[in-house]
Enzyme design. Structure first.
Site, PDB file in Angstrom:
ATOM      1  N   CYS A 140      50.513  37.226  42.013  1.00 59.97           N
ATOM      2  CA  CYS A 140      49.231  37.320  42.730  1.00 59.97           C
ATOM      3  C   CYS A 140      48.008  37.220  41.823  1.00 59.97           C
ATOM      4  O   CYS A 140      46.899  37.035  42.320  1.00 59.97           O
ATOM      5  CB  CYS A 140      49.173  38.619  43.524  1.00 59.97           C
ATOM      6  SG  CYS A 140      50.492  38.767  44.742  1.00 59.97           S
ATOM      7  N   HIS A 395      45.064  35.999  51.636  1.00 58.09           N
ATOM      8  CA  HIS A 395      45.537  36.114  50.250  1.00 58.09           C
ATOM      9  C   HIS A 395      46.468  34.949  49.921  1.00 58.09           C
ATOM     10  O   HIS A 395      47.683  35.092  49.919  1.00 58.09           O
ATOM     11  CB  HIS A 395      46.251  37.456  50.087  1.00 58.09           C
ATOM     12  CG  HIS A 395      46.879  37.690  48.754  1.00 58.09           C
ATOM     13  ND1 HIS A 395      46.448  37.088  47.584  1.00 58.09           N
ATOM     14  CD2 HIS A 395      47.939  38.483  48.397  1.00 58.09           C
ATOM     15  CE1 HIS A 395      47.202  37.501  46.577  1.00 58.09           C
ATOM     16  NE2 HIS A 395      48.112  38.338  47.044  1.00 58.09           N
ATOM     17  N   CYS A 427      46.944  43.782  42.346  1.00 56.17           N
ATOM     18  CA  CYS A 427      48.309  44.178  42.014  1.00 56.17           C
ATOM     19  C   CYS A 427      49.163  42.917  41.946  1.00 56.17           C
ATOM     20  O   CYS A 427      48.775  41.848  42.421  1.00 56.17           O
ATOM     21  CB  CYS A 427      48.855  45.164  43.044  1.00 56.17           C
ATOM     22  SG  CYS A 427      48.880  44.536  44.743  1.00 56.17           S
ATOM     23  N   GLY A 429      53.279  41.407  42.200  1.00 54.69           N
ATOM     24  CA  GLY A 429      54.674  41.626  42.558  1.00 54.69           C
ATOM     25  C   GLY A 429      55.556  41.811  41.337  1.00 54.69           C
ATOM     26  O   GLY A 429      55.308  41.228  40.288  1.00 54.69           O
TER      27      GLY A 429
END
Length: 464
Positions: A140, A395, A427, A429
């Protein structure tokens, strides 16, 4: 060589006790320009490296559209990237052949295919064959990582001008695991947690840190409200590049030409009562719903960077300064806490404190982790995601970092002198977090781009 020796002299001078420092070259005032309220990492004699600042002269994005049913559902990924790359050329008038590298953050597509699509997009945008391109994947944070990679490469002298970009079509490349999983993973708890669905990690954060369903739904409502207000006020117009594309009717196959210039996932009428009706998605008695999670989206963004001295030589306006970047690791089972660790690391590296930051752009992967990070760091809500976030706008994994750069810097420009430092964070993954500190482009001068203080004979807060 003489410049390097001078910098070493200044550094050694700073390491001397204040009582004796004035003896160096007999100039007691030479230290006064370095006194800084910014903290232990504040750069000494920052005026000496003023021209070496890595600056952002342009940052643009496409609108963000709902995957599989939004405005880009029938748009090829390379046709998403090309317009924002082209905008950097058109709006700055730079010679595209001067670009030393293009780095594109992207997550879901097969690596070699996406790399080829990005190269194709560069040609569509008017870049010559001499300009190289590559992709980068840190999940991300990939778009932000691309910008950070380019900033670091310019700082290292690899090239003078570079582009950090991001691209994701979650319509074309949905989230999926291909192939079998190594059975060894069962013997390593943290490795096994890397396979947890992101929504399960959201539930873990909510349960472990006591983030309630109402807090999460309220955060989602606020995200939509702020994004709707920003759209209505035209605050995204300076950062969004309209994309000419097509919409295909799934029943008839008829194609309709359209130009997409507005985020299509924002729900201005979202209410707490509406969100409360949604059922949890990942856990029967959980609290993570489709309404308080980020939207699955398509989009792209691009950021043009160079040294300040070159930007000034070319007469380009400076939108922002790339100050610091930090990537950190956290427990994969609660990967959403990443910003709570990455933000302090990046802020400290910039020689600042959290109170020095005027705006935060924190990716809203899930309301649970967003609320936790905001509360954990004690951030003032009015400083965070002032124009909404991923729960409202979406996103697109690889593009989010570049989108956040564009959104943050254009908002800082609008606010002017009342807004100097901004932070972007998300954040990641498998248990990571990333953050970057940016400074508004016109908030510095050649005499001192560190904050001035009143009467203070100390070099930094550590000296107290």
């Amino acid at each position: 060589m003489e410049k390097a020796i001078e910098r070493q002299r200044v550094l050694l001078q700073h390491l001397r006790p204040s009582s004796s420092s004035s003896s160096v070259h007999g100039d007691a005032s030479s230290l006064s320009a370095s006194i800084c309220a910014a903290g232990d990492s504040a750069a000494y004699q920052r005026s000496g490296s003023f021209g070496d600042d890595i600056v952002i002269v342009a940052a643009y994005r496409t609108a963000l559209c709902k995957s599989k049913r939004g405005g880009f559902k029938d748009t090829y990924p390379d046709d998403l990237l090309a317009p924002v790359l082209r905008a950097l050329i058109d709006k700055t008038k730079i010679n595209p052949s001067e670009v030393g590298d293009i780095v594109v953050g992207t997550v879901l597509a097969p690596g070699s295919q996406r790399a080829s699509e990005c190269r194709m997009a560069a040609f569509y945008a008017g870049f010559p064959e001499t300009v190289p391109i590559r992709t980068v994947n840190r999940q991300c944070s990939s778009g932000l990582q691309a910008v950070a990679d380019v900033a670091a490469a310019i700082k290292a002298g690899f090239y003078d001008i570079g582009i950090g970009a991001g691209l994701e079509s979650m319509t074309v490349n949905p989230m999926a695991w291909e192939g079998s999983v190594n059975p060894k993973v069962k013997s390593f708890a943290q490795a096994q947690n890397c396979l947890l669905p992101m929504g399960v990690t959201s539930e873990n954060v909510a349960h472990r840190f006591g983030v309630t369903r109402q807090e999460q739904d309220q955060a989602a409502v606020e995200s939509h409200r702020k994004a709707a207000a920003a759209t209505a006020a035209g605050r995204f117009k300076d950062e969004i590049i309209p994309v000419a594309t097509k919409i295909v009717d799934p029943k008839t196959g008829d194609e309709k030409p359209v130009t997409i210039a507005v985020d299509d996932g924002i729900r201005p009428s979202a209410t707490l009562s509406d969100l409360a009706k949604l059922k949890p998605v990942f856990k029967k008695d959980g609290c993570t719903t489709a309404g308080n999670s980020s939207q699955v989206s398509d989009g792209a963004g691009a950021v043009l960077l160079m040294k300040r001295s070159l930007a000034m030589e070319k007469g380009l306006p400076i939108l922002g300064v790339f100050r610091t970047f930090a990537a950190v690791g956290v427990d994969p089972a609660i990967m959403g806490v990443g910003p709570a660790v990455a933000i302090p690391a990046a802020v400290k590296a910039a020689g600042l404190e959290l109170d020095d930051i005027d705006l935060f752009e924190i990716n809203e992967a899930f309301a649970s982790q967003f609320v936790y990070c905001r509360n954990k760091l004690g951030l003032e809500p009015e400083k965070v995601n002032v124009n909404g976030g991923a729960m409202a706008m979406g996103h697109p994994l690889g593009a989010t970092g570049a989108r956040c750069v564009a959104t943050l810097l254009h908002e800082m420009k609008r606010r002017g002198k009342d807004c100097r430092f901004g932070v972007i964070s998300m954040c990641i993954g498998t248990g990571m977090g990333a953050a970057a500190v940016l400074e508004r482009g016109d908030s510095v001068d050649e005499l001192s781009n560190a904050r001035k203080v009143g009467t203070n004979s100390l070099l930094s807060k550590d000296a107290r």
